[in-house]
Design a protein around this motif. Structure first.
Motif, short mmCIF file in Angstrom:
data_model
loop_
_atom_site.label_atom_id
_atom_site.label_comp_id
_atom_site.label_asym_id
_atom_site.label_seq_id
_atom_site.Cartn_x
_atom_site.Cartn_y
_atom_site.Cartn_z
N THR A 23 47.18 38.65 77.45
CA THR A 23 46.44 38.14 76.29
C THR A 23 46.81 36.68 76.01
OG1 THR A 23 46.34 40.36 75.38
CG2 THR A 23 45.98 38.55 73.84
N SER A 61 47.38 44.74 73.14
CA SER A 61 45.94 44.95 73.26
C SER A 61 45.69 46.45 73.34
CB SER A 61 45.40 44.29 74.52
OG SER A 61 45.84 42.95 74.59
N ASP A 80 40.20 40.49 79.07
CA ASP A 80 41.61 40.77 78.85
C ASP A 80 41.74 42.27 78.59
OD1 ASP A 80 44.32 40.71 78.15
OD2 ASP A 80 43.84 40.36 76.04
#
Ligand SMILES: Nc1nc2c(ncn2[C@@H]2O[C@H](COP(=O)(O)OP(=O)(O)OP(=O)(O)O)[C@@H](O)[C@H]2O)c(=O)[nH]1
Ligand SMILES: [Mg+2]
Length: 681
Positions: A23, A61, A80
């Motif tokens: 990220t 994430s 991502d």
């Protein structure tokens, strides 16, 4: 945003183990390309890709995020993905939308579980792969040793395309302008290793190279793409998303060397259904019919349902009328977007290679194919392989009357994640949500309460035990009732015998001479079925039994359906009582992948759980897969157990195998807990 030809588009997924810095690397690339004014940080929750409230809270994430930006006349779509094993559904789904998988490795921790799994997934999808060794600014990193380990694990085709210099403060290029000093092996050597590897795919070029001893980067371009496509070359580059070292060089590599959508291996589609389906590849040609594939759906609190799709063929505009799968009615695109984290940018068109989004089209599902001609009905992407959701929780609402809403919300949440399954388990009367792990379901529950304001409670799902018999026996019942006027009369004789495991249930009518009139036989069977469903000794459904009704009596006036239902049920119960009934439990096949050093602990632990080991198999990267079978009831806390034994490096999968009798003490306990329903007559 200007229009681009497909040749000037790149699709790249950042994949790899959690914490490797995907990220932050996306953030650094966006900043390097001047798509954002300043870099956000994970700690402050200000990155473009981790924009969700829960992602900020967890600092990880949880879903795939898409950003696009332009640099050097090239449009890059970057995905991502989450690296935590619980959220792999969206990561694997994202691989369908790109040509290049950039597998990010944390320089400090090296090859980890998800590194290996992502390398394999990307390979099986025939994606071009590159390895990004990130966090090279970290202390005590041993990069030469890491490169060796990468080559051991993934092959000699993994070769540095640049090398860290000045203690990781910057990197030197080994491909375009190989000069200068690096922190380890020589830049010239790295350069010739790369060229040697690339020319191997082109005999004519190889001859030129052998003669002249040098080849220009331009001449190498086509064979470089071919080597990437064939997995004959996996470039390794070095970055620090934090200091920015190697970020510009990575961007350069993406622009100059990553395949454009017509250079990568196209994703495989299937036309038709089942075994007749034919494989074909979409043509990355903007002039042909549209074929798009939905690799992610999300419900945005403001925009409603957002469907992210990759254009594989044709050109989508705001005026396009697109069909969803085999649906007859098209929808009009109206607003076509490209995505930048949480922001949507309206665009006039999407060409092959672009990742676009449409909002508020409820019929679109994860994995839907969007197209603009009935010629493209019946096509699907070749199915991706997702890990099985094995971690289940039974879920119920806290407020009466919320049941339908619970289903609606579960429907929405499971639509966003291919690794969430919702099941109504009839035998235990529970709604069970299954995911990849405890954290996976915890975030699902948090979304339920924060996004949908639905309060629920959960508990471990009940085990789906079964009952059966182990000996033949006979049963008899005479049902006779005289209440005032008309009476009830029915009498049944039956035999029962055990069938092979998994054979189910058989009902045989051997009544001679109308001892039980034909019209009442179904009533007898109905009575037997009542017991089959509710169980006789422990409250679980019964299986693998043959029931033969061979005699009985009826009464010309008082014989009624209800009388034979009751007599059938009681005769069957009596027979079961004499047929040495037992409780069966589900046995699952399990395969556990762990570091070799954990093998002893894992096999010992499985044996103590009444498991049997059937084999072990070595995997790359020092991992080992242990297979066997084990009762499902022993696995309720296996995930956390495995985590503590292997420090998070282990994973496992299970699949139902068969039923086996429970040990006598478990049977006693289950029978003891059972309260047979009071008979109503
Ligand atoms: N020192 C240093 N820290 C980094 C670097 N890249 C990322 N980090 C830090 O590492 C942590 C994890 O970074 P993320 O970008 O969230 O990692 P990720 O791979 O996206 O992790 P998941 O989303 O869980 O898969 C954060 O604290 C980052 O600030 C780097 O190059 N150097
Ligand atoms: Mg991340």
């Amino acid at each position: 945003m200007g229009s681009h030809s497909t040749e000037a588009i790149r699709g790249v997924a950042l994949v790899g183990h959690t914490g490797s810095g995907k990220t932050l690397l996306a953030e650094a690339l966006l900043h390097q390309a001047k798509a954002i004014p300043a870099m956000g940080t994970i700690e402050r929750g200000t990155t473009c890709c981790d924009f969700d409230v829960l992602e900020k809270e967890y600092q990880h994430s949880l879903r795939a995020a898409v950003v696009h930006f332009e640099t050097d006349g090239t449009r890059i779509h970057l995905v991502d993905t989450p690296g935590a094993p619980d959220f792999l559904g969206q990561s694997i789904g994202s691989l369908a939308a790109v040509d290049t998988a950039a597998v990010v490795i944390n320089a400090q921790t090296g090859i980890e579980l998800i590194t290996t799994r992502m390398m394999h997934w990307a390979e099986s999808l025939k994606l071009c792969r590159m390895i990004v060794v990130n966090r090279i600014d970290g202390e005590a990193v041993d990069l030469p040793a890491l490169v060796e380990r990468i080559q051991e694990a993934f092959g000699k085709e993994c070769l540095p395309i640049n090398l860290p210099a000045e203690g990781g403060a910057r990197v030197v290029d080994c491909f375009f302008n190989p000069s200068g000093d690096s922190d380890f092996s020589s830049v010239e050597q790295a350069h010739s290793a790369l060229v040697d590897q690339v020319v191997e795919v082109d005999e004519a070029l190889m001859a030129v190279y052998l003669e002249k001893g040098e080849i220009s980067p331009e001449e190498l371009h086509a064979p470089f793409e071919e080597a990437l496509r064939e997995g004959h070359l996996i470039p390794i580059c070095f970055t620090s998303a934090k200091t920015g070292a190697g970020v510009k060089e990575l961007l350069d590599i993406l622009v100059k060397l990553a395949p454009n959508p017509s250079e990568g291996n196209p994703r495989a589609f299937l036309r038709g259904e089942g075994s007749d389906a034919e494989e074909f590849h979409a043509a990355p040609d903007p002039a042909q019919h549209v074929i798009g594939h939905v690799f992610k759906v999300a419900v945005d609190p403001f925009m409603g349902k957002l469907s992210y799709f990759k254009v594989h063929q044709g050109t989508v505009t705001k005026d396009s009328q697109l069909f969803i799968g085999d649906g007859r009615k098209p929808f009009k695109v109206a607003h076509l977007f490209m995505v930048k984290g949480k922001d949507l940018v309206e665009v006039p068109e999407g060409v092959p290679g672009d990742i676009c989004a449409v909002a508020k089209v409820d019929e679109i599902q994860f994995d839907s194919v969007l197209h603009d001609s009935h010629d493209e009905d019946h096509i699907h992407l070749r199915p991706l392989e997702f890990p099985d959701p094995i971690f289940g929780l039974a879920i119920e609402t806290t407020k009466r009357g919320d049941e339908q809403r619970l289903w609606d919300v579960l429907d929405k949440l499971s639509a966003e994640d291919p690794c969430i399954e919702v099941e109504r388990v009839k035998s235990t009367n529970e709604t069970v949500v299954k995911g990849l792990g405890e954290l996976h379901l915890r975030t699902l529950l948090e979304r339920m309460s924060s996004q949908y304001k639905l309060d629920v409670k959960t508990h471990p799902p009940r085990i789906a035990y079964r009952e059966t018999i182990t000996a033949p026996a006979e049963g008899h019942n005479r049902h006779k009732k005289q209440t005032g006027g008309a009476g009830q009369f029915g009498e049944v004789y039956l035999r029962i015998q055990p069938l092979a495991r998994g054979a189910g249930f058989e009902f045989v009518d051997e009544v001679k001479g109308g001892a039980i009139p034909g019209q009442f036989i179904p009533a007898v069977e109905k009575g037997v079925h009542q017991v089959l469903e509710s169980g006789a000794i422990a409250g679980y459904p019964m299986q693998d039994i043959r029931v033969t009704v061979y005699d009985g009596k009826s009464h010309p006036v008082d014989s009624k359906e209800i009388a034979f239902v009751s007599a059938g049920r009681k005769a069957f119960l009596e027979a079961v009582g004499k047929a040495r009934p037992i409780v069966l439990e589900p046995i699952v096949n399990i395969s556990v992948t762990v570091p070799e050093s954990a093998m002893g602990d894992i096999t010992g632990d499985l044996s103590s759980k009444r498991g049997q080991i059937t084999g072990t198999q070595s995997q790359s990267g020092g991992m080992l897969t242990i297979s066997g079978h084990v009762p499902l009831s022993e696995l309720s806390t296996y995930q956390s157990r495995l985590k503590s034994v292997t420090g998070g490096a282990g994973s496992y999968s299970i699949a139902f195998s068969h039923y086996e009798p429970v040990p006598p003490n478990v049977q006693q306990q289950l029978v003891g807990q059972f309260h047979a329903p009071a008979s109503e007559d």
